[in-house]
Structure formats: structure tokens, C-alpha cells
Design an enzyme around this catalytic site. Structure first.
Site, PDB file in Angstrom:
ATOM      1  N   TYR A 146       0.819  -1.212   0.000  1.00  0.00           N
ATOM      2  CA  TYR A 146       0.000   0.000   0.000  1.00  0.00           C
ATOM      3  C   TYR A 146       0.856   1.267   0.000  1.00  0.00           C
ATOM      4  O   TYR A 146       0.387   2.343  -0.368  1.00  0.00           O
ATOM      5  CB  TYR A 146      -0.950   0.029   1.211  1.00  0.00           C
ATOM      6  CG  TYR A 146      -2.004  -1.075   1.211  1.00  0.00           C
ATOM      7  CD1 TYR A 146      -2.031  -2.047   0.217  1.00  0.00           C
ATOM      8  CD2 TYR A 146      -2.967  -1.141   2.201  1.00  0.00           C
ATOM      9  CE1 TYR A 146      -2.979  -3.055   0.221  1.00  0.00           C
ATOM     10  CE2 TYR A 146      -3.931  -2.140   2.211  1.00  0.00           C
ATOM     11  CZ  TYR A 146      -3.927  -3.099   1.220  1.00  0.00           C
ATOM     12  OH  TYR A 146      -4.868  -4.092   1.234  1.00  0.00           O
ATOM     13  N   LYS A 196       3.827 -15.686   3.614  1.00  0.00           N
ATOM     14  CA  LYS A 196       3.652 -16.353   2.316  1.00  0.00           C
ATOM     15  C   LYS A 196       5.059 -16.582   1.763  1.00  0.00           C
ATOM     16  O   LYS A 196       5.405 -16.159   0.659  1.00  0.00           O
ATOM     17  CB  LYS A 196       2.811 -15.433   1.400  1.00  0.00           C
ATOM     18  CG  LYS A 196       2.487 -16.004   0.036  1.00  0.00           C
ATOM     19  CD  LYS A 196       1.330 -16.968   0.052  1.00  0.00           C
ATOM     20  CE  LYS A 196       1.101 -17.557  -1.322  1.00  0.00           C
ATOM     21  NZ  LYS A 196       0.128 -18.643  -1.334  1.00  0.00           N
ATOM     22  N   ASP A 228      -2.887 -18.132   3.082  1.00  0.00           N
ATOM     23  CA  ASP A 228      -4.084 -18.768   2.514  1.00  0.00           C
ATOM     24  C   ASP A 228      -4.614 -19.849   3.447  1.00  0.00           C
ATOM     25  O   ASP A 228      -5.831 -19.986   3.633  1.00  0.00           O
ATOM     26  CB  ASP A 228      -3.836 -19.302   1.085  1.00  0.00           C
ATOM     27  CG  ASP A 228      -2.404 -19.696   0.797  1.00  0.00           C
ATOM     28  OD1 ASP A 228      -1.520 -19.361   1.596  1.00  0.00           O
ATOM     29  OD2 ASP A 228      -2.158 -20.365  -0.216  1.00  0.00           O
ATOM     30  N   ASP A 252      -5.387  -6.586   6.110  1.00  0.00           N
ATOM     31  CA  ASP A 252      -6.581  -5.934   5.572  1.00  0.00           C
ATOM     32  C   ASP A 252      -7.616  -7.000   5.200  1.00  0.00           C
ATOM     33  O   ASP A 252      -8.799  -6.920   5.558  1.00  0.00           O
ATOM     34  CB  ASP A 252      -6.163  -5.121   4.327  1.00  0.00           C
ATOM     35  CG  ASP A 252      -7.245  -4.169   3.857  1.00  0.00           C
ATOM     36  OD1 ASP A 252      -8.275  -4.056   4.530  1.00  0.00           O
ATOM     37  OD2 ASP A 252      -7.057  -3.536   2.798  1.00  0.00           O
ATOM     38  N   ASP A 256     -11.175  -8.619   7.495  1.00  0.00           N
ATOM     39  CA  ASP A 256     -12.555  -8.587   6.988  1.00  0.00           C
ATOM     40  C   ASP A 256     -13.164  -9.985   7.038  1.00  0.00           C
ATOM     41  O   ASP A 256     -14.355 -10.153   7.339  1.00  0.00           O
ATOM     42  CB  ASP A 256     -12.610  -8.056   5.544  1.00  0.00           C
ATOM     43  CG  ASP A 256     -13.067  -6.597   5.490  1.00  0.00           C
ATOM     44  OD1 ASP A 256     -12.707  -5.841   6.421  1.00  0.00           O
ATOM     45  OD2 ASP A 256     -13.782  -6.212   4.549  1.00  0.00           O
TER      46      ASP A 256
END
Ligand code: NAD
Length: 364
Positions: A146, A196, A228, A252, A256
Site C-alpha cells: 500500500y 507467504k 491462505d 486488511d 474482513d
């Protein structure tokens, strides 16, 4: 009497509606805790762009700079309204990310909490969450994709391309890991480090720094989990997690998902803790689909107030009272529209009614 100054940025969409309830709670806390809050309202976000030509006006910056903490409602507009703002001036790019950078709010705490008596709010079957859900997600907030350099243009073949950079320094990783380890030490002594490393070099560095930091916390057990797999495990076995620490974009998205297993993003408050200053905001966005109806769940915003009392003002007792009041409203059988089963929708509490009951519970 001690006075704390708070910049209040109502934001867009449901922001003003849920901020109003958070302000009611702050006003109710004043006589209980014997403090006063100097609330300084300022424009921020998409509406600020339309009214002032920028999402983060200089006047708002000055108010935030001069305040002890910032209480921020969600920002952002629906797709159509967003299109009227130039891409690089849209509220997240030109308001939210600059605010995070300005105050170096690198540690984002996102409590994911549902006590056993409220498990019916979760879409998960009760047997999967016999003890409820209780996870602290910690997201690095000022690094990674970001904030990396961006480039766009046309390649030699004339095709459009875009390049975005994922950059982390060992120092940035180390400080968020310390935050994670310290939080794990205060809780059950278990830290899941999300990565990851099978694909991303940034995660290889992340894991190396985990190995360097972990010996400083022999009382904390570290589990490594690929992002994942973490998404699947959060749905199938949420009880296996206590504290989770991760880089910016993973946090992020996974947070959610965490709102999903609670039953609604309306149950997701957050604290963005910085070296310069901290700000507090719901984890969710401005929910343009329900804005203006008075049905949004203000738990996330009022919970963000509780986090502010704890982390910026060291008012742990007052914070505990706010958490207890929030849960007492639900425990009494009330429900908000986002959490209501279809047959309960008719009796769902509106935003203001929920806030009033929280205030009544605080005073009782
Ligand atoms: P969203 O988080 O606003 O909404 C997703 C879904 O959750 C919607 O159905 C919404 O109604 C529901 N929801 C969210 N909060 C709720 C609440 N308190 N009570 C009841 N229901 C609630 O995500 P979106 O629709 O993808 O994004 C809307 C805008 O918010 C976009 O402009 C986006 O860029 C912005 N956004 C801002 C922030 C922030 O300010 N930190 C974070 C995420 C998204």
C-alpha cells in the site's frame, strides 16, 4: 479535572451516524471517570474533497496534530461518487494513507471477539465455536504494497501496465513483531505469524526476523502459518488462534474475513497505534449501501472509543465499562439489523437506539 483533546473525523457514509453514538458514549464517560473530553470536529474523507477540495484539509491536519488522539469514522464513497474524484485524490489514497504515514501508526489492533452467549450471531455452527471467538489480529499498517512506489504506463508493445512495489525493512518487521509478542504475552502466550514465504521474498525476510525476535520471548509459543491456510483455518478452527501478526495487505483481507465469522463487520473496532499519535476507527468502510437509514451498527465505533480509552488515555476501568455496556445490550436480547436473523429484522435496533442503550448500561 483532566482534559483529553480528541480530533473527531466523522467521515463518509455511515460515519456521521455511528460517530454520533460514539460521542454520546464519550459524554457519558466524563462524569463516571471524572475527566473531560475536548472534542474537535473536522472534515476528512470523500465529502471533505467535495467541500474543501481535498480529503485531508490543512485545517484538519492542524486539529489532529494538536489533539491527544483521533477518533475517525470510516471514509470512502460509493462507486459512482468515487468516479467524480481523480484517482490520486480519492479519500483512501489522499486521506487515509497520508494520515497513517503522518502519525506513523504502524500497529493496527483488530480485536475479533464474540462471547459464547452471542455465538448465534456467527454464521459458523455452534459446535465449531463452543467457547466463542477471541482473537487479536495485529496488522502492520505503514509498509508493504500500500505504501510502495507505483508506476504505470505503456510497455514497448503499447499495452498498458502497472507496477506496485512491496517493500519492507527488517526494522519495520521487527517492531510489529515486538507488538505481536508483547500482546501474546498479555494473553495466552500464543502467536501465529502469518506469511507467504513459499512465494514472497518479503515473507522470507519476515520469517528470518521472527527467528531473531522469538528468543526474547521464551514464554510465547510461535506458530507459522501461510496466509491462505490461515484464511481457511479462521473459518474452520478459529479457536486455534489467539494473537495473529501479519503484514499490511494480509491484515486488511484476513480481518474482513474475521468480521465475517463474527457475523458482521459492525462488530470490528480497531486501534491504529503510532509513534507520534494514535487514531481509532472501525475496521470496516463507510457502508454506502446502508448510509442515511439509521440502521448501521455502531458497536465498531463505540468499541474504537474503548480502545482509545485503554491505549491513549490509560483509562482501563472506563474502557472495561464500555466493553461491558456494549455486550450487555446484546446479552439482553437486543439485535442490530446487520446481525438479525430474517425473522428478527422487524425488532432490530436502529443506530441511535443502540447507542442510547449502551449509555443507559454505562450509567446503571
Ligand atoms: P464496507 O466495509 O463499507 O461494507 C461492507 C459490508 O458491510 C456492507 O454490506 C455494509 O453495509 C456492511 N457494514 C459495514 N459496516 C457496518 C456497520 N457498522 N453496520 C452494519 N453493516 C455494516 O465495504 P465496501 O462497501 O467495500 O466499502 C465502502 C467504502 O468504504 C469504499 O469507498 C471503501 O473504499 C471504503 N473503506 C474505507 C475504510 C476506512 O475508512 N478505513 C475501510 C474499508 C473500506
Amino acid at each position: 479535572m483532566k482534559t483529553f483533546s480528541i480530533a473527531v473525523l466523522e467521515g463518509d457514509g455511515i460515519g456521521p451516524e455511528i460517530t454520533r453514538e460514539a460521542v454520546k458514549v464519550l459524554r457519558a464517560i466524563e462524569p463516571i471517570a471524572g475527566v473531560s473530553f475536548d472534542l474537535r470536529f473536522a472534515p476528512f474523507g470523500g465529502q471533505a474533497w467535495f467541500d474543501h477540495g481535498t480529503s485531508f484539509p490543512a485545517e484538519t491536519m492542524a486539529i489532529c496534530d494538536a489533539s491527544d488522539a483521533i477518533l475517525k469514522g470510516p471514509i470512502g464513497l460509493g462507486t459512482e461518487a468515487s468516479r467524480r474524484i481523480p484517482v490520486n485524490e480519492q479519500p483512501e489514497r489522499a486521506g487515509l494513507l497520508p494520515m497513517r504515514k503522518r502519525y506513523n501508526t504502524y500497529a493496527n489492533f483488530r480485536p475479533v471477539y464474540l462471547p459464547p452467549e452471542l455465538c448465534h450471531f456467527s454464521p459458523l455452527r455452534k459446535e465449531r465455536i463452543p467457547n466463542g471467538i477471541d482473537i487479536m489480529m495485529i496488522r502492520e499498517l505503514v509498509g508493504g504494497l500500500y505504501f510502495g512506489e507505483k508506476e504505470e504506463g505503456r510497455n514497448e508493445a503499447g499495452g498498458r501496465y502497472v507496477k506496485e512495489t512491496l517493500e519492507y525493512t527488517a526494522l519495520q518487521i521487527r517492531r510489529i513483531l515486538h507488538t505481536g509478542f508483547q500482546e501474546a504475552r498479555k494473553r495466552k502466550g500464543l502467536l501465529h505469524s502469518v506469511h507467504k514465504s513459499n512465494v514472497l521474498l518479503s515473507s522470507v525476510l519476515w520469517n528470518e526476523v521472527v527467528d531473531e525476535v522469538a528468543p526474547e520471548y521464551p514464554d510465547v509459543r510461535v506458530e507459522h502459518i501461510i496466509v491462505d491456510a490461515a484464511a481457511t483455518a479462521l473459518v474452520l478452527r478459529p479457536e486455534t488462534f489467539d494473537v495473529m501478526v501479519m503484514e499490511n495487505m494480509f491484515g486488511d483481507i484476513l480481518s474482513d474475513l474475521a468480521g465475517g465469522i463474527l457475523g458482521s463487520l459492525g462488530l470490528m473496532p480497531s486501534a491504529c497505534v503510532g509513534t507520534e499519535k494514535s487514531y481509532y476507527e472501525p475496521s470496516h468502510g463507510s457502508a454506502p449501501d446502508i448510509a442515511g437509514r439509521g440502521t448501521a451498527n455502531p458497536y465498531s465505533m463505540i468499541g474504537s472509543v474503548a480502545l482509545m480509552l485503554e491505549k491513549s488515555f490509560e483509562m482501563d476501568d472506563a474502557a472495561r465499562r464500555v466493553w461491558d455496556a456494549l455486550r450487555a445490550v446484546f446479552a439482553a436480547g437486543h439485535v442490530t439489523a446487520d446481525l438479525a436473523a430474517p425473522e428478527e429484522r422487524g425488532k432490530a435496533l436502529g443506530t441511535a437506539a443502540f447507542g442510547d442503550l449502551v449509555v443507559a448500561a454505562l450509567k446503571s
